[in-house]
Design an enzyme around this catalytic site. Structure first.
Site, mmCIF file in Angstrom:
data_model
loop_
_atom_site.group_PDB
_atom_site.id
_atom_site.type_symbol
_atom_site.label_atom_id
_atom_site.label_comp_id
_atom_site.label_asym_id
_atom_site.label_seq_id
_atom_site.Cartn_x
_atom_site.Cartn_y
_atom_site.Cartn_z
ATOM 1 N N LYS A 138 0.682 -1.386 -0.146
ATOM 2 C CA LYS A 138 0.063 -0.098 -0.054
ATOM 3 C C LYS A 138 0.980 1.162 -0.073
ATOM 4 C CE LYS A 138 -1.833 2.927 2.705
ATOM 5 N NZ LYS A 138 -2.100 4.244 1.998
ATOM 6 N N GLY B 88 7.114 4.311 8.200
ATOM 7 C CA GLY B 88 6.349 5.618 8.546
ATOM 8 C C GLY B 88 6.567 6.232 9.991
ATOM 9 N N SER B 89 5.621 6.856 10.441
ATOM 10 C CA SER B 89 5.719 7.541 11.717
ATOM 11 C C SER B 89 5.606 6.578 12.866
ATOM 12 C CB SER B 89 4.593 8.739 11.878
ATOM 13 O OG SER B 89 3.349 7.917 11.696
ATOM 14 N N THR B 90 6.319 7.152 13.938
ATOM 15 C CA THR B 90 6.591 6.396 15.018
ATOM 16 C C THR B 90 5.159 6.150 15.739
ATOM 17 O OG1 THR B 90 8.781 6.936 15.542
ATOM 18 C CG2 THR B 90 7.694 6.293 17.430
ATOM 19 N N GLY C 227 3.530 3.153 13.698
ATOM 20 C CA GLY C 227 4.344 2.171 14.267
ATOM 21 C C GLY C 227 3.978 1.654 15.380
ATOM 22 N N GLU D 184 10.257 0.514 10.226
ATOM 23 C CA GLU D 184 11.396 1.806 10.088
ATOM 24 C C GLU D 184 10.564 2.801 10.346
ATOM 25 O OE1 GLU D 184 14.295 1.388 8.802
ATOM 26 O OE2 GLU D 184 14.187 -0.799 8.034
ATOM 27 N N CYS E 166 13.515 10.753 6.892
ATOM 28 C CA CYS E 166 13.268 10.024 8.268
ATOM 29 C C CYS E 166 14.880 10.173 8.898
ATOM 30 C CB CYS E 166 13.166 8.671 8.245
ATOM 31 S SG CYS E 166 13.869 7.499 7.135
ATOM 32 N N GLU F 123 10.374 15.369 15.644
ATOM 33 C CA GLU F 123 10.778 15.032 14.271
ATOM 34 C C GLU F 123 9.877 16.189 13.388
ATOM 35 O OE1 GLU F 123 9.474 11.788 11.893
ATOM 36 O OE2 GLU F 123 11.596 11.713 11.183
HETATM 37 P P1 NAP Z 1 2.425 7.678 8.462
HETATM 38 O O1 NAP Z 1 1.362 8.596 8.879
HETATM 39 O O2 NAP Z 1 2.787 6.841 9.560
HETATM 40 O O3 NAP Z 1 1.944 6.953 7.192
HETATM 41 C C1 NAP Z 1 2.928 5.983 6.558
HETATM 42 C C2 NAP Z 1 2.040 4.982 5.814
HETATM 43 O O4 NAP Z 1 1.007 4.290 6.706
HETATM 44 C C3 NAP Z 1 1.175 5.434 4.875
HETATM 45 O O5 NAP Z 1 1.078 4.740 3.742
HETATM 46 C C4 NAP Z 1 -0.196 5.678 5.741
HETATM 47 O O6 NAP Z 1 -1.227 5.681 4.671
HETATM 48 C C5 NAP Z 1 -0.074 4.493 6.346
HETATM 49 N N1 NAP Z 1 -1.138 4.268 7.634
HETATM 50 C C6 NAP Z 1 -1.503 5.333 8.180
HETATM 51 N N2 NAP Z 1 -2.260 4.937 9.591
HETATM 52 C C7 NAP Z 1 -2.038 3.656 9.329
HETATM 53 C C8 NAP Z 1 -2.553 2.389 10.017
HETATM 54 N N3 NAP Z 1 -3.259 2.810 11.227
HETATM 55 N N4 NAP Z 1 -2.284 1.251 9.836
HETATM 56 C C9 NAP Z 1 -1.391 0.903 8.638
HETATM 57 N N5 NAP Z 1 -0.938 1.866 8.031
HETATM 58 C C10 NAP Z 1 -1.290 3.316 8.258
HETATM 59 O O7 NAP Z 1 3.612 8.506 8.071
HETATM 60 P P2 NAP Z 1 4.031 9.551 6.865
HETATM 61 O O8 NAP Z 1 3.422 10.965 7.275
HETATM 62 O O9 NAP Z 1 3.481 9.114 5.483
HETATM 63 O O10 NAP Z 1 5.620 9.693 6.681
HETATM 64 C C11 NAP Z 1 6.292 10.307 7.435
HETATM 65 C C12 NAP Z 1 7.061 9.460 8.543
HETATM 66 O O11 NAP Z 1 7.663 8.153 8.063
HETATM 67 C C13 NAP Z 1 8.170 10.192 9.384
HETATM 68 O O12 NAP Z 1 7.879 10.150 10.453
HETATM 69 C C14 NAP Z 1 9.294 9.308 9.035
HETATM 70 O O13 NAP Z 1 10.455 9.499 9.801
HETATM 71 C C15 NAP Z 1 8.861 8.054 8.595
HETATM 72 N N6 NAP Z 1 9.794 7.530 7.613
HETATM 73 C C16 NAP Z 1 10.821 6.832 8.097
HETATM 74 C C17 NAP Z 1 11.650 5.948 7.056
HETATM 75 C C18 NAP Z 1 12.641 4.913 7.814
HETATM 76 O O14 NAP Z 1 13.009 4.123 7.178
HETATM 77 N N7 NAP Z 1 12.595 4.837 8.979
HETATM 78 C C19 NAP Z 1 11.654 6.246 5.884
HETATM 79 C C20 NAP Z 1 10.676 7.301 5.316
HETATM 80 C C21 NAP Z 1 9.674 7.713 6.450
HETATM 81 P P3 NAP Z 1 -1.688 7.419 4.209
HETATM 82 O O15 NAP Z 1 -0.511 8.231 3.845
HETATM 83 O O16 NAP Z 1 -2.556 6.901 2.889
HETATM 84 O O17 NAP Z 1 -2.493 7.889 5.389
#
Ligand code: NAP
Ligand code: MG
Length: 478
Positions: free
Chosen positions: A184, A236-238, A241, A258, A292, A389
């Site tokens: 996804k 994605g976000s902590t 996660g 991650e 990230c 962050e």
């Molecule tokens: P996010 O809100 O956590 O979203 C990540 C993904 O998860 C998106 O596809 C999102 O869908 C989906 N999602 C949202 N709620 C969910 C749930 N309850 N269950 C399963 N999936 C769900 O994070 P983001 O704002 O997109 O990305 C930014 C964050 O990602 C930052 O904190 C960054 O540090 C982290 N990040 C980490 C790494 C790493 O390798 N460690 C790499 C890149 C980014 P939708 O977008 O469609 O809502």
């Protein structure tokens, strides 16, 4: 980049990409609408123009995708590794052939400068497929025992900051190891994943081996909660996660997470200041800081702080913020209105807490989501901008006197994904790196990625590693 897989892209052109008015879900080798007909719009964050409508997968669609992946698993996992490798090599070459188009599409949907999508993201995507293709027939020699088996169906959820690269990090090792995938993409950046699905069709990848279910957070939740998903991989976000970790606790699912980061970038007084300043800029303004592992906390030794700040300000004044498709652009658009308001909120908190803000002056485009490169001085460990962050082009600056103080400040974070060290002394670099609680430590460089090296975090930055031989382990029953 000195990358052996590097491919000379087609001559510079404002390549026209075909974007369909609407896209379905990619399940079992075919595109189809969501069962309930749900759709979302994806926009160009630099113009707010609607690019396309994408299907929003619901529980029934996720179930159909997982069933397709389960069915395909039987024959895909039974293929000799050398045969699976052929598909991955073919995908890698097709990514290279379509490099120009993929880079433009990525920049249009995400807002990142074309220079980055063209020179970093897309070449790395191809490199990941080449690299893991090479492992597919050598799994028995990877140090995981004589006959490691794939896990089964992998459910993968990725963010919007490196849409195609995060797909490659997850899909390449999963398929090489013999798993099948339901992925996804993030709701704001689905287009390159859908184009990638078409590339897989062109490569002849058997139906059901890779499925792409677009949608929003609920779609991701349904996918990871599906009882027939064996392996969960999330970037994605902590916050999300942690929710996922709670949801799958007690199930048989394997998981890698991650998550976020708040990396320290440490500049010692003996560093080559010019290169360090380049590295600070690269660390925080690459992809507009929506990274990230961004070097968002500059820790500079007191005796050189003035010199570094002066040179840094001068350097930032040369940055060009604007049209992501202009190859001279250094900082593109913020990915979404939601992300922009999060950045603005934290910047306001920084000002309210008494830190001193400096932002690059100049007009920003009237339409779209933009934030100027920004530096905060007078920052303390207690400030939220030093702890949370921000995920935008915002740097906090703190000083230190001794190496021990640098390490202590660097490690004083809930996160532990990456860090940078700038010094001309090898022994000092090693001394520092050994003490930093961070998954990746760059020395005299920053934000450099390679498919052979593992990437992942400590503490609230998550667990498990992607990339390299370590990245295979997450997809094998060892
Ligand atoms: P996010 O809100 O956590 O979203 C990540 C993904 O998860 C998106 O596809 C999102 O869908 C989906 N999602 C949202 N709620 C969910 C749930 N309850 N269950 C399963 N999936 C769900 O994070 P983001 O704002 O997109 O990305 C930014 C964050 O990602 C930052 O904190 C960054 O540090 C982290 N990040 C980490 C790494 C790493 O390798 N460690 C790499 C890149 C980014 P939708 O977008 O469609 O809502
Ligand atoms: Mg978009």
């Amino acid at each position: 980049m000195g990358n052996p897989f590097e491919y000379a892209p087609a001559p510079e052109s404002r390549a026209v990409v075909d974007i369909a008015p609407a896209y379905g879900l990619f399940i079992d080798g075919k595109f189809a609408d969501a069962a309930d007909g749900g759709r979302l719009k994806t926009v160009n964050p630099a113009t707010e123009e609607v690019l396309s409508e994408i299907a929003v997968g619901g529980e029934a669609d996720v179930d159909r995708a997982v069933k397709a992946a389960r069915k395909a698993f039987k024959s895909w996992s039974a293929l000799p590794g050398a045969e699976r490798a052929k598909f991955l090599f073919r995908i890698a070459r097709l990514v290279q052939e379509h490099a120009r188009e993929l880079a433009v599409l990525e920049s249009i949907d995400n807002g990142k400068p074309i220079r980055e999508s063209r020179d970093v993201d897309v070449p790395l995507v191809a490199a990941h497929f080449f690299y893991y293709a090479g492992w597919a027939d050598k799994l028995a020699h990877a140090g995981f025992g004589p006959s490691p088996r794939p896990i089964g169906v992998a459910g993968q959820v990725i963010p919007w900051n490196f849409p195609l690269l995060m797909l490659a990090w997850k899909v390449a090792p999963a398929l090489a190891a013999g798993n099948t995938v339901v992925l996804k993409p993030a709701e704001t950046t689905p287009l390159t994943a859908l184009r990638f699905a078409e590339i897989c069709v062109e490569a002849g990848l058997p139906d059901g081996v890779l499925n792409i279910v677009t949608g929003a957070g609920e779609t991701g939740r349904a996918l990871l909660a599906h009882p027939d998903v064996d392996k969960v991989a999330f970037t994605g976000s902590t916050g999300v996660g942690k929710e996922i970790a709670r949801a799958i606790a007690g199930t048989r699912k394997r998981v890698t997470l991650e998550l976020g980061g708040k990396a320290a970038n440490i500049v010692y007084d003996d560093a080559a200041i010019d290169s360090a300043v380049d590295g600070i800029v690269e660390g925080i303004f690459f992809n507009g800081g929506q990274v990230c592992c961004a070097g968002s906390r500059l820790l500079v030794q007191e005796s050189v702080a003035d010199e570094v700040m002066e040179s840094l300000t001068r350097r930032i004044r040369t940055l060009r913020v604007g049209d992501p498709l202009d190859k001279n652009t250094d900082v593109g658009a913020i990915n979404s209105a939601a992300q922009l308001s999060r950045i603005k909120e934290l910047v306001a908190v920084g000002e309210a807490e008494g830190a001193e803000r400096w932002s690059l002056a100049g007009d920003l485009p009237a339409k779209g989501f933009w934030f100027p490169p920004t530096v905060f001085t007078g920052v303390t460990q207690a400030h939220r901008i030093a702890r949370d962050e921000i995920f935008g082009p915002v740097l906090t600056v703190q000083t230190f006197r001794t190496p021990a103080e640098a390490v202590e400040k660097a490690n004083n974070s809930a996160y532990g994904l990456s860090a940078g060290v700038w010094t001309e002394k090898g022994a000092k670099a090693l001394w520092t790196a050994q003490r930093l609680r961070a998954g990746v430590v760059w020395t005299n460089t920053f934000n450099k990625f390679d498919p052979t090296s593992p990437f992942g975090g400590f503490k609230e930055s998550g667990f498990g590693r992607e990339g390299g031989r370590h990245g295979l382990e997450a997809y094998l029953d060892v």
